[in-house]
Design a protein around this motif. Sequence first.
Motif, PDB file in Angstrom:
ATOM      1  N   VAL A  42       0.279   1.185  10.542  1.00  0.00           N
ATOM      2  CA  VAL A  42      -0.850   1.883  10.439  1.00  0.00           C
ATOM      3  C   VAL A  42      -1.655   0.517   9.612  1.00  0.00           C
ATOM      4  CG1 VAL A  42      -2.629   3.089   8.996  1.00  0.00           C
ATOM      5  CG2 VAL A  42      -0.579   4.406  10.114  1.00  0.00           C
ATOM      6  N   VAL A  43      -0.914   0.118   8.987  1.00  0.00           N
ATOM      7  CA  VAL A  43      -1.329  -0.872   7.937  1.00  0.00           C
ATOM      8  C   VAL A  43      -1.659  -2.419   8.686  1.00  0.00           C
ATOM      9  CG1 VAL A  43      -0.686  -2.551   6.248  1.00  0.00           C
ATOM     10  CG2 VAL A  43       0.044  -0.469   6.011  1.00  0.00           C
ATOM     11  N   PRO A  96       0.262  -0.871  -0.062  1.00  0.00           N
ATOM     12  CA  PRO A  96      -0.144   0.003   0.289  1.00  0.00           C
ATOM     13  C   PRO A  96       1.052   1.321   0.001  1.00  0.00           C
ATOM     14  CG  PRO A  96      -0.465  -1.495   1.725  1.00  0.00           C
ATOM     15  CD  PRO A  96       0.809  -2.640   1.526  1.00  0.00           C
ATOM     16  N   ILE A 105      -0.984   5.864   2.462  1.00  0.00           N
ATOM     17  CA  ILE A 105      -1.600   5.369   3.587  1.00  0.00           C
ATOM     18  C   ILE A 105      -2.265   6.511   4.694  1.00  0.00           C
ATOM     19  CG2 ILE A 105      -1.516   4.320   6.134  1.00  0.00           C
ATOM     20  CD1 ILE A 105      -1.433   1.976   3.857  1.00  0.00           C
ATOM     21  N   GLU A 106      -3.734   5.952   5.052  1.00  0.00           N
ATOM     22  CA  GLU A 106      -4.373   7.266   6.330  1.00  0.00           C
ATOM     23  C   GLU A 106      -4.704   7.091   7.014  1.00  0.00           C
ATOM     24  OE1 GLU A 106      -7.815  10.462   5.971  1.00  0.00           O
ATOM     25  OE2 GLU A 106      -6.565  10.347   3.419  1.00  0.00           O
ATOM     26  N   ASP A 107      -4.531   6.963   8.112  1.00  0.00           N
ATOM     27  CA  ASP A 107      -5.084   6.555   9.337  1.00  0.00           C
ATOM     28  C   ASP A 107      -6.773   6.200   9.219  1.00  0.00           C
ATOM     29  OD1 ASP A 107      -6.379   6.833  12.439  1.00  0.00           O
ATOM     30  OD2 ASP A 107      -3.901   6.601  12.400  1.00  0.00           O
ATOM     31  N   TRP A 108      -7.208   5.819  10.068  1.00  0.00           N
ATOM     32  CA  TRP A 108      -9.104   5.599   9.465  1.00  0.00           C
ATOM     33  C   TRP A 108      -9.283   6.169  11.178  1.00  0.00           C
ATOM     34  CZ3 TRP A 108      -9.996  -0.711   8.575  1.00  0.00           C
ATOM     35  CH2 TRP A 108      -9.265  -1.123   7.238  1.00  0.00           C
ATOM     36  N   GLN A 135      -4.483  -1.824  10.581  1.00  0.00           N
ATOM     37  CA  GLN A 135      -5.887  -1.967   9.617  1.00  0.00           C
ATOM     38  C   GLN A 135      -6.666  -3.440   9.059  1.00  0.00           C
ATOM     39  OE1 GLN A 135      -5.071   0.737   6.444  1.00  0.00           O
ATOM     40  NE2 GLN A 135      -5.794   3.221   7.622  1.00  0.00           N
ATOM     41  N   ARG A 160      -8.618  -5.003   3.198  1.00  0.00           N
ATOM     42  CA  ARG A 160      -7.916  -3.517   3.818  1.00  0.00           C
ATOM     43  C   ARG A 160      -8.288  -2.747   2.492  1.00  0.00           C
ATOM     44  NH1 ARG A 160      -5.000  -0.130   4.170  1.00  0.00           N
ATOM     45  NH2 ARG A 160      -4.218  -0.801   2.565  1.00  0.00           N
ATOM     46  N   LEU A 209      -5.032  -8.805   2.952  1.00  0.00           N
ATOM     47  CA  LEU A 209      -4.531  -7.134   2.116  1.00  0.00           C
ATOM     48  C   LEU A 209      -5.697  -6.626   1.035  1.00  0.00           C
ATOM     49  CD1 LEU A 209      -1.211  -8.497   1.668  1.00  0.00           C
ATOM     50  CD2 LEU A 209      -1.703  -6.506   3.703  1.00  0.00           C
ATOM     51  N   ARG A 240       6.130   4.450  10.504  1.00  0.00           N
ATOM     52  CA  ARG A 240       4.635   4.330  10.814  1.00  0.00           C
ATOM     53  C   ARG A 240       3.556   4.266   9.656  1.00  0.00           C
ATOM     54  NH1 ARG A 240       0.230   8.164   9.225  1.00  0.00           N
ATOM     55  NH2 ARG A 240      -1.557   8.385  10.858  1.00  0.00           N
ATOM     56  N   HIS A 241       4.298   3.899   8.883  1.00  0.00           N
ATOM     57  CA  HIS A 241       3.504   3.576   7.743  1.00  0.00           C
ATOM     58  C   HIS A 241       3.035   2.478   7.636  1.00  0.00           C
ATOM     59  CE1 HIS A 241       2.861   3.868   3.503  1.00  0.00           C
ATOM     60  NE2 HIS A 241       3.071   2.614   2.764  1.00  0.00           N
TER      61      HIS A 241
END
Lengths: 242, 77
Positions: free
Chosen positions: B38-39, A155, A158-161, B42, A229, A226, B34-35
């Motif tokens: 987060v993955v 990915p 990526i961004e926080d949910w 999630q 997600r 994945l 951090r990337h």
Amino acid sequence: MQCATFMTGENGKGFAGRMAGAATGLPTRPHRDTFMSTNPHRIPSTVAKEDEHLLVAAAKGGDLSAFNELVSRYERKIFRLTMNITRNREDAEDAMQDAFLKSYSHLKDFAGDSRFYTWLVRIAANEALMRLRKRRPNQFSLDEPIPGENEELIPRDIEDWGPSPEQRYGQTEMHEILSTAIDELEPGFRTVFVLRDVEGLSTEETAKIVGISVAAVKSRLLRGRLRLREKLDRYFRRGGLH
Amino acid sequence: MNCNGVRREISNYIDGDIDATVRLDFELHLQGCRHCTVVVDQVKKTVELFCDAEPVDLPNDVRSRLYEALEIKLRSL
């Protein structure tokens, strides 16, 4: 991580309800009234577990009302399973019907070394897979490599949910999101994901049912997770779809 | 372990099916990335959401046909 929340009593409608009070004398949905005040579809898992072996034993002895209690308990979950695998309502319905009929006629073969539900899941998964293969014989084969199976999924964006997705969406809306996401997943990934993560089967059991190696199950589970997600990310990232 | 290594091990990590040394490397990478953190979060959340989702009620017509089929076929056995 494995889904361990599946042992619920299901709803009280249908054949079993109509036949209540027949031969078994077994408890049907104990404490249901008190539990219904919070959730009409769940009874505590311990209750479901406690009387399941009694119901199975009675059904083995030919007690149809006991068997119908088992059907009533698991009909929703089995339909969800066959729908998740086939993604076709007609096939899912046929697979569910045949799974329950076969489970009754083969009940004598159920040794009781696993939960009845787990045994039922194996039968229903096989019925659903048979229909999936039949309907789309030229589109894919579950036991052959899937295009993209060995690609790395990295990915990039990526961004926080943000706040918990469950708090942002109602139950119906969340159900639609999950249903759309799983619908878009390739059948080979979807089947493995459903058996492992929704039904809680082991990697080995899943491999046996699908007819692929344990390594292939692990690979497809990773890719399936994945990809799901990524699909959910469309909805859950801040400012995503609404 | 780099980001690609983390991607390959995410499933094994969240299933607890991972060697102790690989797990250590994995977690060490997460501390500085951090990337990937987060993955991993999630993917865990994704599994949880499907796991916790309650199945919907059977459509009435589907339920009727199921019990009709059972009533007819089981009684004839």
